[in-house]
Design a protein around this motif. Structure first.
Motif, PDB file in Angstrom:
ATOM      1  N   GLN A  20       0.807  -1.217   0.000  1.00 37.14           N
ATOM      2  CA  GLN A  20       0.000   0.000   0.000  1.00 37.14           C
ATOM      3  C   GLN A  20       0.850   1.281   0.000  1.00 37.14           C
ATOM      4  O   GLN A  20       0.591   2.190  -0.793  1.00 37.14           O
ATOM      5  CB  GLN A  20      -0.961  -0.020   1.204  1.00 37.14           C
ATOM      6  CG  GLN A  20      -2.190   0.824   1.015  1.00 37.14           C
ATOM      7  CD  GLN A  20      -3.023   0.368  -0.173  1.00 37.14           C
ATOM      8  OE1 GLN A  20      -3.241  -0.821  -0.366  1.00 37.14           O
ATOM      9  NE2 GLN A  20      -3.462   1.301  -0.981  1.00 37.14           N
ATOM     10  N   PRO A  21       1.891   1.377   0.860  1.00 38.08           N
ATOM     11  CA  PRO A  21       2.718   2.599   0.829  1.00 38.08           C
ATOM     12  C   PRO A  21       3.415   2.809  -0.516  1.00 38.08           C
ATOM     13  O   PRO A  21       3.513   3.938  -1.000  1.00 38.08           O
ATOM     14  CB  PRO A  21       3.748   2.378   1.942  1.00 38.08           C
ATOM     15  CG  PRO A  21       3.184   1.317   2.803  1.00 38.08           C
ATOM     16  CD  PRO A  21       2.282   0.483   1.946  1.00 38.08           C
ATOM     17  N   ASN A  23       2.351   1.787  -3.400  1.00 36.36           N
ATOM     18  CA  ASN A  23       1.300   2.209  -4.315  1.00 36.36           C
ATOM     19  C   ASN A  23       1.045   3.713  -4.172  1.00 36.36           C
ATOM     20  O   ASN A  23       0.950   4.439  -5.166  1.00 36.36           O
ATOM     21  CB  ASN A  23       0.029   1.397  -4.034  1.00 36.36           C
ATOM     22  CG  ASN A  23      -1.045   1.624  -5.055  1.00 36.36           C
ATOM     23  OD1 ASN A  23      -0.780   2.036  -6.173  1.00 36.36           O
ATOM     24  ND2 ASN A  23      -2.280   1.359  -4.663  1.00 36.36           N
ATOM     25  N   SER A  24       0.972   4.169  -2.945  1.00 40.92           N
ATOM     26  CA  SER A  24       0.747   5.597  -2.695  1.00 40.92           C
ATOM     27  C   SER A  24       1.901   6.446  -3.210  1.00 40.92           C
ATOM     28  O   SER A  24       1.712   7.551  -3.697  1.00 40.92           O
ATOM     29  CB  SER A  24       0.564   5.848  -1.189  1.00 40.92           C
ATOM     30  OG  SER A  24      -0.554   5.151  -0.717  1.00 40.92           O
ATOM     31  N   GLU A  25       3.105   5.908  -3.098  1.00 37.60           N
ATOM     32  CA  GLU A  25       4.291   6.614  -3.566  1.00 37.60           C
ATOM     33  C   GLU A  25       4.309   6.712  -5.098  1.00 37.60           C
ATOM     34  O   GLU A  25       4.716   7.717  -5.671  1.00 37.60           O
ATOM     35  CB  GLU A  25       5.524   5.838  -3.098  1.00 37.60           C
ATOM     36  CG  GLU A  25       6.708   6.671  -2.730  1.00 37.60           C
ATOM     37  CD  GLU A  25       7.817   5.806  -2.170  1.00 37.60           C
ATOM     38  OE1 GLU A  25       8.842   5.682  -2.871  1.00 37.60           O
ATOM     39  OE2 GLU A  25       7.661   5.248  -1.072  1.00 37.60           O
ATOM     40  N   ARG A  27       1.732   6.514  -7.234  1.00 39.23           N
ATOM     41  CA  ARG A  27       0.570   7.155  -7.852  1.00 39.23           C
ATOM     42  C   ARG A  27       0.899   8.546  -8.414  1.00 39.23           C
ATOM     43  O   ARG A  27       0.572   8.844  -9.572  1.00 39.23           O
ATOM     44  CB  ARG A  27      -0.589   7.206  -6.848  1.00 39.23           C
ATOM     45  CG  ARG A  27      -1.924   7.456  -7.526  1.00 39.23           C
ATOM     46  CD  ARG A  27      -3.102   7.256  -6.577  1.00 39.23           C
ATOM     47  NE  ARG A  27      -3.434   5.832  -6.514  1.00 39.23           N
ATOM     48  CZ  ARG A  27      -3.562   5.139  -5.389  1.00 39.23           C
ATOM     49  NH1 ARG A  27      -3.402   5.719  -4.231  1.00 39.23           N
ATOM     50  NH2 ARG A  27      -3.871   3.863  -5.415  1.00 39.23           N
TER      51      ARG A  27
END
Length: 94
Positions: A20-21, A23-25, A27
């Motif tokens: 998840q982290p 992925n956030s990075e 995006r």
């Protein structure tokens, strides 16, 4: 009642939380690259026919490339030896 998929599900949930982290990075980077992708798309389309044209030539030249590779390596060795010998010769002259 025991669900045989429960361990796999737990593993996947853990993996999901780890990713998840990242992925956030990624995006925002994806958002930055999207316009660039659009910008290069026409050039890509232009080069596609040339790429198709050159592919058979590349295949034809591949065996020759493999044949010449050792010769090229020998040439570099000879060039270095020649350079070394020239340097020694110049030292003796001086």
């Amino acid at each position: 009642m025991f669900n045989p998929l429960q361990p796999l599900n737990s593993e996947l949930q853990l993996l999901n939380s780890e990713l998840q982290p990242l992925n956030s990075e990624l995006r925002p980077l994806n958002s930055e690259l999207r316009p660039l992708n659009s910008e290069f798309q026409p050039l890509n389309s232009e080069l596609q026919p040339l790429n198709s044209e050159l592919r058979p030539l590349n295949s034809e030249l591949q065996p020759l490339n493999l044949e010449l590779r050792p010769l090229n390596s020998n040439s570099v060795t000879l060039l270095l030896l020649n350079h070394e010998n020239s340097a020694l010769f110049l030292q003796r002259l001086l």
